[in-house]
Design a protein around this motif. Structure first.
Motif, PDB file in Angstrom:
ATOM      1  N   GLU A 110       0.834  -0.987   0.032  1.00 39.65           N
ATOM      2  CA  GLU A 110      -0.150  -0.051  -0.052  1.00 39.65           C
ATOM      3  C   GLU A 110       0.999   1.182   0.011  1.00 39.65           C
ATOM      4  O   GLU A 110       0.598   2.110  -0.678  1.00 39.65           O
ATOM      5  N   ASP A 113       2.243   1.833  -3.457  1.00 40.03           N
ATOM      6  CA  ASP A 113       1.281   2.350  -4.521  1.00 40.03           C
ATOM      7  C   ASP A 113       0.845   3.880  -4.129  1.00 40.03           C
ATOM      8  O   ASP A 113       0.275   4.356  -4.864  1.00 40.03           O
ATOM      9  N   ASN A 114       1.258   4.593  -3.003  1.00 41.01           N
ATOM     10  CA  ASN A 114       0.903   5.761  -2.839  1.00 41.01           C
ATOM     11  C   ASN A 114       2.268   6.501  -2.079  1.00 41.01           C
ATOM     12  O   ASN A 114       2.239   7.167  -1.178  1.00 41.01           O
ATOM     13  N   PRO A 232      -1.563   3.721  -9.628  1.00 39.55           N
ATOM     14  CA  PRO A 232      -1.473   4.976  -8.612  1.00 39.55           C
ATOM     15  C   PRO A 232      -0.112   5.703  -9.150  1.00 39.55           C
ATOM     16  O   PRO A 232      -0.246   6.894  -9.034  1.00 39.55           O
ATOM     17  N   ASN A 236      -0.039   9.599 -10.022  1.00 36.11           N
ATOM     18  CA  ASN A 236       0.679  10.760  -9.411  1.00 36.11           C
ATOM     19  C   ASN A 236       1.746  11.265 -10.282  1.00 36.11           C
ATOM     20  O   ASN A 236       2.200  12.338  -9.928  1.00 36.11           O
TER      21      ASN A 236
END
Length: 269
Positions: A110, A113-114, A232, A236
């Motif tokens: 997670e 991905d961010n 993602p 971004n």
């Protein structure tokens, strides 16, 4: 891609190293129990992501993060700790993440991905194409070198066409923006592109057809393709620029801008 892991506890370091190898099998993982050794290593080899414990005997993780940021401001810092009270100080450094131990593989994925500063996850067995900003293309992390500048532009256009086979007539029209015949030159460009990919061990990327050519998109890691897929990191990474050195890319750029606005507002006409 290089990922740094620092924790002065032996078993905690082994645990985070194992999770990172599972989440990023293609990445090089640098793990250290001593922050001073970690700093010495990344001075020689920059890292895109750093997982840092906070409470360490030699140097605390906050101090280490400041020193890493001084060297490489775009490094994604992710703190791994058993203490919640450092959260405010950690995020004042614009950290990418703050994980409480024990850490799971799902939490690692997670965070990846961010990331605050997006990183394209590369597969060393594929060609890596960067389209956001100027067009650049790599194999195994090294930029491909073409005999002709137009060979690189040809590759860029084939990537933009997302695997469609393009006729020589179409390619001549796009690359020279004229009706003048350039068939012999197109053939040279196609051969140059094929030779470069063959030398890189990626000859299957090029699809050679009578009277035209294309690419196998399954063999290319590309930020534009990942953006289309909704990944993602790619969403971004887009900052309003697409293959900026090529005027023909404005058509796709316009579509990207439109879709980016839709993604931002969540609205469709």
């Amino acid at each position: 891609m290089t990922v740094l892991a620092v924790d002065d506890e032996k078993f905690a370091l082994a645990a985070i190293e194992g999770l990172l190898k599972a989440a990023l099998p293609e990445a090089e993982i640098l793990s250290f129990r001593k922050p001073s050794e970690a700093l010495a290593a990344i001075r020689e080899q920059p890292c895109e992501i750093a997982f840092l414990d906070i409470e360490m005997r030699e140097m605390d993780g906050i101090t280490l993060a400041k020193r890493i940021k001084r060297l490489y401001p775009q490094t994604n810092i992710i703190f791994t700790t058993g203490y919640s009270e450092y959260g405010t100080e950690a995020f004042s450094l614009h950290a990418s993440g703050y994980l409480m131990k024990p850490i799971s593989l799902e939490q690692i994925k997670e965070e990846l991905d961010n990331l605050r500063h997006p990183v394209q996850m590369q597969n060393k067995n594929k060609i890596q194409a960067r389209t956001f900003g100027n067009f650049e293309v790599y194999a195994g992390g090294e930029p491909l070198s073409f005999r002709y500048n137009k060979s690189k532009e040809l590759f860029a256009y084939l990537i933009d066409r997302e695997g469609a086979v393009c006729s020589n007539k179409e390619l001549m029209s796009v690359l020279w923006d004229s009706d003048e015949p350039h068939l012999s030159y197109i053939q040279k460009l196609r051969k140059d592109l094929q030779n470069v990919l063959e030398e890189a061990g990626c000859v299957d990327v090029f699809v050679n057809k009578w009277g035209g050519c294309g690419i196998n998109t399954d063999l290319i890691d590309c930020d534009y393709y990942d953006w289309i897929a909704g990944k993602p990191y790619a969403i971004n990474a887009y900052r309003g620029e697409y293959m900026t050195q090529y005027s023909w890319a404005e058509i796709t750029h316009g579509s990207l801008e439109y879709e980016a606005e839709i993604k931002k507002t969540g609205l469709r006409d």
